[in-house]
Design an enzyme around this catalytic site. Structure first.
Site, PDB file in Angstrom:
ATOM      1  N   LYS A   1      30.552  50.799  -5.551  1.00 44.77           N
ATOM      2  CA  LYS A   1      30.982  49.407  -5.375  1.00 44.77           C
ATOM      3  C   LYS A   1      31.743  48.869  -6.589  1.00 44.77           C
ATOM      4  O   LYS A   1      32.627  48.025  -6.443  1.00 44.77           O
ATOM      5  CB  LYS A   1      29.780  48.525  -5.043  1.00 44.77           C
ATOM      6  CG  LYS A   1      29.223  48.769  -3.637  1.00 44.77           C
ATOM      7  CD  LYS A   1      28.149  47.774  -3.272  1.00 44.77           C
ATOM      8  CE  LYS A   1      27.625  48.035  -1.867  1.00 44.77           C
ATOM      9  NZ  LYS A   1      26.601  47.071  -1.446  1.00 44.77           N
TER      10      LYS A   1
ATOM     11  N   SER B   1      24.144  56.555   6.252  1.00 40.05           N
ATOM     12  CA  SER B   1      24.603  55.182   6.527  1.00 40.05           C
ATOM     13  C   SER B   1      24.478  54.842   8.018  1.00 40.05           C
ATOM     14  O   SER B   1      24.822  55.641   8.885  1.00 40.05           O
ATOM     15  CB  SER B   1      26.062  55.016   6.092  1.00 40.05           C
ATOM     16  OG  SER B   1      26.509  53.733   6.503  1.00 40.05           O
TER      17      SER B   1
ATOM     18  N   ASP C   1      28.709  41.135   1.176  1.00 47.39           N
ATOM     19  CA  ASP C   1      27.243  41.199   1.058  1.00 47.39           C
ATOM     20  C   ASP C   1      26.620  39.808   0.924  1.00 47.39           C
ATOM     21  O   ASP C   1      25.490  39.588   1.385  1.00 47.39           O
ATOM     22  CB  ASP C   1      26.827  42.058  -0.144  1.00 47.39           C
ATOM     23  CG  ASP C   1      26.868  43.550   0.172  1.00 47.39           C
ATOM     24  OD1 ASP C   1      26.794  43.915   1.355  1.00 47.39           O
ATOM     25  OD2 ASP C   1      26.964  44.349  -0.780  1.00 47.39           O
TER      26      ASP C   1
ATOM     27  N   GLY D   1      23.459  45.356  -7.762  1.00 49.79           N
ATOM     28  CA  GLY D   1      24.506  44.825  -6.895  1.00 49.79           C
ATOM     29  C   GLY D   1      23.984  43.872  -5.827  1.00 49.79           C
ATOM     30  O   GLY D   1      24.585  42.816  -5.579  1.00 49.79           O
ATOM     31  N   ALA D   2      22.864  44.210  -5.200  1.00 49.14           N
ATOM     32  CA  ALA D   2      22.332  43.353  -4.131  1.00 49.14           C
ATOM     33  C   ALA D   2      21.859  42.022  -4.714  1.00 49.14           C
ATOM     34  O   ALA D   2      22.058  40.960  -4.117  1.00 49.14           O
ATOM     35  CB  ALA D   2      21.189  44.070  -3.418  1.00 49.14           C
TER      36      ALA D   2
ATOM     37  N   GLY E   1      15.781  43.577   5.812  1.00 44.05           N
ATOM     38  CA  GLY E   1      17.171  43.681   5.368  1.00 44.05           C
ATOM     39  C   GLY E   1      18.183  43.970   6.461  1.00 44.05           C
ATOM     40  O   GLY E   1      19.385  44.065   6.189  1.00 44.05           O
TER      41      GLY E   1
HETATM   42  P1  NAP Z   1      21.107  48.880  -7.782  1.00 46.41           P
HETATM   43  O1  NAP Z   1      22.360  48.191  -8.148  1.00 46.41           O
HETATM   44  O2  NAP Z   1      20.916  50.319  -8.133  1.00 46.41           O
HETATM   45  O3  NAP Z   1      19.866  48.041  -8.411  1.00 46.41           O
HETATM   46  C1  NAP Z   1      18.562  48.536  -8.322  1.00 46.41           C
HETATM   47  C2  NAP Z   1      17.599  47.463  -8.830  1.00 46.41           C
HETATM   48  O4  NAP Z   1      16.259  47.939  -8.621  1.00 46.41           O
HETATM   49  C3  NAP Z   1      17.732  47.164 -10.322  1.00 46.41           C
HETATM   50  O5  NAP Z   1      17.465  45.805 -10.549  1.00 46.41           O
HETATM   51  C4  NAP Z   1      16.621  48.047 -10.923  1.00 46.41           C
HETATM   52  O6  NAP Z   1      16.119  47.559 -12.147  1.00 46.41           O
HETATM   53  C5  NAP Z   1      15.560  47.905  -9.865  1.00 46.41           C
HETATM   54  N1  NAP Z   1      14.610  49.013  -9.917  1.00 46.41           N
HETATM   55  C6  NAP Z   1      14.847  50.311  -9.607  1.00 46.41           C
HETATM   56  N2  NAP Z   1      13.729  51.037  -9.806  1.00 46.41           N
HETATM   57  C7  NAP Z   1      12.774  50.174 -10.275  1.00 46.41           C
HETATM   58  C8  NAP Z   1      11.403  50.331 -10.670  1.00 46.41           C
HETATM   59  N3  NAP Z   1      10.791  51.522 -10.623  1.00 46.41           N
HETATM   60  N4  NAP Z   1      10.734  49.233 -11.094  1.00 46.41           N
HETATM   61  C9  NAP Z   1      11.349  48.023 -11.131  1.00 46.41           C
HETATM   62  N5  NAP Z   1      12.632  47.815 -10.770  1.00 46.41           N
HETATM   63  C10 NAP Z   1      13.337  48.891 -10.343  1.00 46.41           C
HETATM   64  O7  NAP Z   1      20.858  48.819  -6.212  1.00 46.41           O
HETATM   65  P2  NAP Z   1      21.396  47.697  -5.181  1.00 46.41           P
HETATM   66  O8  NAP Z   1      22.668  48.155  -4.607  1.00 46.41           O
HETATM   67  O9  NAP Z   1      21.296  46.382  -5.829  1.00 46.41           O
HETATM   68  O10 NAP Z   1      20.311  47.836  -4.012  1.00 46.41           O
HETATM   69  C11 NAP Z   1      18.983  47.356  -4.185  1.00 46.41           C
HETATM   70  C12 NAP Z   1      18.272  47.375  -2.833  1.00 46.41           C
HETATM   71  O11 NAP Z   1      18.923  46.484  -1.930  1.00 46.41           O
HETATM   72  C13 NAP Z   1      18.280  48.751  -2.165  1.00 46.41           C
HETATM   73  O12 NAP Z   1      17.040  48.952  -1.539  1.00 46.41           O
HETATM   74  C14 NAP Z   1      19.366  48.636  -1.105  1.00 46.41           C
HETATM   75  O13 NAP Z   1      19.126  49.465   0.027  1.00 46.41           O
HETATM   76  C15 NAP Z   1      19.219  47.169  -0.719  1.00 46.41           C
HETATM   77  N6  NAP Z   1      20.469  46.629  -0.162  1.00 46.41           N
HETATM   78  C16 NAP Z   1      20.418  46.166   1.104  1.00 46.41           C
HETATM   79  C17 NAP Z   1      21.562  45.658   1.679  1.00 46.41           C
HETATM   80  C18 NAP Z   1      21.480  45.146   3.091  1.00 46.41           C
HETATM   81  O14 NAP Z   1      22.529  44.992   3.719  1.00 46.41           O
HETATM   82  N7  NAP Z   1      20.290  44.840   3.588  1.00 46.41           N
HETATM   83  C19 NAP Z   1      22.761  45.606   0.968  1.00 46.41           C
HETATM   84  C20 NAP Z   1      22.778  46.084  -0.341  1.00 46.41           C
HETATM   85  C21 NAP Z   1      21.609  46.616  -0.896  1.00 46.41           C
HETATM   86  P3  NAP Z   1      16.746  48.048 -13.568  1.00 46.41           P
HETATM   87  O15 NAP Z   1      17.919  47.147 -13.830  1.00 46.41           O
HETATM   88  O16 NAP Z   1      15.632  47.873 -14.514  1.00 46.41           O
HETATM   89  O17 NAP Z   1      17.147  49.487 -13.377  1.00 46.41           O
END
Ligand code: NAP
Length: 278
Positions: A69, A18, A105, A133-134, A240
């Site tokens: 989360k 982190s 977020d 979540g994002a 991001g």
């Molecule tokens: P999450 O809840 O685990 O969601 C992951 C998402 O990615 C789901 O929609 C999943 O689809 C999709 N995915 C994963 N592998 C895939 C693949 N091979 N092909 C197509 N879709 C795929 O994760 P999250 O917390 O939302 O985070 C998502 C991203 O946002 C991460 O990279 C994280 O680092 C980033 N993020 C950034 C911030 C920031 O402050 N910039 C804050 C939060 C998150 P399925 O539903 O089909 O599994």
């Protein structure tokens, strides 16, 4: 005897990667606070119990990151509206009256977008890729203000449909993402594709509008293959990192009772922390 420093941190599993301790640490130092912000490793098996116990361990509050989360929301006595709507909490505050859960977020998401948008009008059609979540935070932020058509595409179609229903958006099949992207004013990658160790997000930007903004919520690496493709195509590309900074600011204020000092180059601090780890 002097009072113990005010304590906050970030709870996750794993959590050593982190960047939040570097950013909050720089703010604490610049503000001259007697405070600590550290990384708290919380194993999934006992996450609810461990999160609940952080107040007794001296934490005024913690940011919460993957995979806790949803658990953070469940352990709270008082859930703030943003956390309830998003269905996840990235902020827990341990108050005398109980545990408060919130979500910053969505504020972070808008911070990154506003920096990129400048004076351009609000986007009319937005494509969100992902339904985790994002994506929920992005959908909440974008639909709050109204006036936009938000379309969600996700590999697992049912998750896209559920998210769309929750926020009055539309869901389209994952295979139609490139077609919808051609009409979108804003394209948001909220999947984990493009992260270090993950394949790139497959999206053809050749037909995208010349004025489209491509916003990748991934920040490790900062320049994802998607953003590199957007820049090659002459589109506005947003990484991001400003979202990360934007969610951290209200968290800092909640922990330490004052906004972060404005003179700290937060982006520079994070870039240096990323460089040190590379
Ligand atoms: P999450 O809840 O685990 O969601 C992951 C998402 O990615 C789901 O929609 C999943 O689809 C999709 N995915 C994963 N592998 C895939 C693949 N091979 N092909 C197509 N879709 C795929 O994760 P999250 O917390 O939302 O985070 C998502 C991203 O946002 C991460 O990279 C994280 O680092 C980033 N993020 C950034 C911030 C920031 O402050 N910039 C804050 C939060 C998150 P399925 O539903 O089909 O599994």
């Amino acid at each position: 005897m002097s009072a113990a420093p005010r304590r906050a941190g970030v709870a996750g599993w794993p959590v050593a990667h982190s960047l939040s301790p570097a950013l909050h640490g720089a703010w604490i130092e610049a503000a001259g606070l007697d405070a600590i912000y550290d990384a708290v490793s919380v194993a999934p098996e006992a996450a609810a119990r461990e999160l609940r116990g952080l107040g007794a361990r001296g934490y005024a509050g913690v940011n919460v990151t993957a995979p806790h989360k949803a658990t953070a929301l469940a352990v709270a006595d008082d859930v703030r509206p943003a956390a309830r709507a998003i269905g996840a909490a990235n902020l827990l505050l341990f108050e005398d009256a109980g545990i408060v859960a919130d979500n910053t977020d969505a504020i972070g998401f808008l911070t990154g977008l506003e920096a990129a948008r400048g004076t351009a009008a609000a986007e009319d059609l937005v494509l969100i890729l992902g339904a985790g979540g994002a994506a929920r935070a992005a959908a909440f932020a974008l639909t709050q203000a109204g006036g936009r058509r938000v379309v969600i595409a996700n590999r697992t179609q049912t998750a896209a449909e559920q998210l769309a229903k929750a926020f009055g958006a539309a869901a389209v099949a994952w295979d139609r993402r490139t077609e919808v992207a051609a009409d979108a004013a804003l394209i948001v990658n909220a999947t984990s594709l493009g992260m270090s160790g993950q394949p790139p997000l497959p999206l053809d930007l050749s037909q995208a509008r010349d004025t489209a903004i491509v916003y990748d919520l991934v920040y490790a690496p900062l320049e994802t293959p998607l953003l590199a493709a957007a820049r090659r195509r002459g589109l506005r590309a947003v990484d991001g990192l400003d979202m990360l900074i934007g969610q951290a600011r209200p968290s800092f204020e909640a922990f330490f009772g004052r906004p972060p000092p404005p003179d700290v180059d937060a982006r520079g601090v994070l870039l240096a922390a990323m460089e040190a780890r590379a």
